[in-house]
Design a protein around this motif. Sequence first.
Motif, PDB file in Angstrom:
ATOM      1  N   HIS A   1       6.621   4.649   3.785  1.00 52.36           N
ATOM      2  CA  HIS A   1       5.301   4.922   3.186  1.00 52.36           C
ATOM      3  C   HIS A   1       4.442   5.876   4.024  1.00 52.36           C
ATOM      4  O   HIS A   1       3.536   6.515   3.489  1.00 52.36           O
ATOM      5  N   ILE A   2       4.682   5.938   5.332  1.00 53.16           N
ATOM      6  CA  ILE A   2       3.807   6.735   6.201  1.00 53.16           C
ATOM      7  C   ILE A   2       4.411   8.111   6.442  1.00 53.16           C
ATOM      8  O   ILE A   2       5.563   8.241   6.851  1.00 53.16           O
TER       9      ILE A   2
ATOM     10  N   GLU B   1      -4.464   4.234  -0.580  1.00 54.69           N
ATOM     11  CA  GLU B   1      -5.230   5.398  -1.026  1.00 54.69           C
ATOM     12  C   GLU B   1      -5.268   6.511   0.022  1.00 54.69           C
ATOM     13  O   GLU B   1      -5.814   7.594  -0.219  1.00 54.69           O
ATOM     14  N   SER B   2      -4.700   6.273   1.184  1.00 56.29           N
ATOM     15  CA  SER B   2      -4.684   7.295   2.230  1.00 56.29           C
ATOM     16  C   SER B   2      -3.840   8.486   1.789  1.00 56.29           C
ATOM     17  O   SER B   2      -2.782   8.319   1.167  1.00 56.29           O
ATOM     18  N   PRO B   3      -4.278   9.714   2.101  1.00 56.48           N
ATOM     19  CA  PRO B   3      -3.485  10.893   1.739  1.00 56.48           C
ATOM     20  C   PRO B   3      -2.128  10.949   2.450  1.00 56.48           C
ATOM     21  O   PRO B   3      -1.237  11.682   2.022  1.00 56.48           O
ATOM     22  N   HIS B   4      -1.973  10.176   3.526  1.00 55.01           N
ATOM     23  CA  HIS B   4      -0.710  10.139   4.253  1.00 55.01           C
ATOM     24  C   HIS B   4       0.184   8.985   3.795  1.00 55.01           C
ATOM     25  O   HIS B   4       1.223   8.723   4.406  1.00 55.01           O
TER      26      HIS B   4
END
Length: 446
Positions: free
Chosen positions: A288-289, A304-307
């Motif tokens: 995911h990261i 919701e993080s762009p990364h």
Amino acid sequence: MSTITSSLTKWQKKKLCSLLSHDRLSLLFKASVHGYNASTFHQKCNTQGPTVIVAYNKSGYVFGAFTCKDYGQTGQNVVDDKAFLFSFNDKEVKEAPLRVFSGNPQYAFTDTGPNFDSLRFLHNNTATVYSNHAATYIFEPQQMHGNDLQLTECEVYRVEDCGGLLEKPWRNVQWNSERRKALLSIISGWKPSVSSVKQARILLVGHVGAGKSSFFNSINSVFKGYVSSQANTGTAGTSLTTQFRTYHIKPGSGVSHVPFALCDSMGLEEGLNSGLDVDDFASILKGHIQDRYQFNPSMPIQPESPHFHKSPGLKDKIHCVVYVIDTSKIKLLSDKMNDKFAVFRNKTNQLGIPQLVLLTKVDEGCPLVAEDLKNVYQSHYINKMVQEVSAQLGVSLSAVIPVKNYSQELEIDPQTDILLLNAVVQILRTAEGFFDDLYNPEERSE
């Protein structure tokens, strides 16, 4: 865990080892980290066998006491005819250390604390030493500590014998140029057995200062043919790696294809809201990261993080987790740190990802290995450390691989390369276990 490093210079350590007639010193207690108090001293130093206390003051004196007996808090005076005090002035490094023996053969120290009567360290649980030069050990105060009783540091080391070399290596390694070429060929020819994956993704995890980033730099150096420093390295007290990084190594040294990527993460630390978070760790394993995500130890990554990669494929996941541990820090790992390793290992097991351990800085752990790297698999001490890590982390002995990273060198070394490349081959073979466990034969390569 913040990096706990010795304050002794190489010259001082060499002098002490010569004075003690032993091979190595293993740091047990550091007052600036653990506190200037007797209770922590006993927690770290009781029943450790031969120990040496080393005190430092602003006047440049390094002085202390050696005993071959255990601390045990019995409240008794301990007889030790091998005990002595010592001192040398760091400003006069050519001068031989002063060595002072006990004037009373029936008494060496009191085991309720580092109390040698003439010198009482951690006096009143403060950064001071009480000096009574007319007591059991007779010395001139000016020679011993320059009449400066305020300490800038106080350390305790276990005095160890490396145990020499075993009659036969406990692992067979060929140390010639042909083997180096063969290892490069094995790496270049390896490919995942799943057609949708072109490179194995290897995650490096370890305590601060263990050598994760240095391992990438070292592997990169092997392929470049010269020592390189792409990833930040150093000895800061907290993790220098604050981003999630995926490092791809360019082909070189006659290798046309590098079938793996090394992923670096924050170091593990004991404190709350510090170091790599277990939720972020799980997100990394699941793919995911994304690269260059800035870790926030107080809050794991949010969807919701762009990364945040919401729909990772098999090629985005981690295929092997490699725990990186400094040989010299094995006995310094706290219960909290061992518990954290256990949590991470359990999470990795739940996701079915194979694991391996790299034992770094073997040359710093054993002087016989520092003298000749080819001794690594004949070293009694390194063999012992491999067994301890195996038991401590709950991995098989075959899953613990000793390595030496490039650190101060300016040019690559064939023996160092062979040890590093051998580790890469073992990592790739371990990663293959991940693909072997997949239940989709249609995705496998022909």
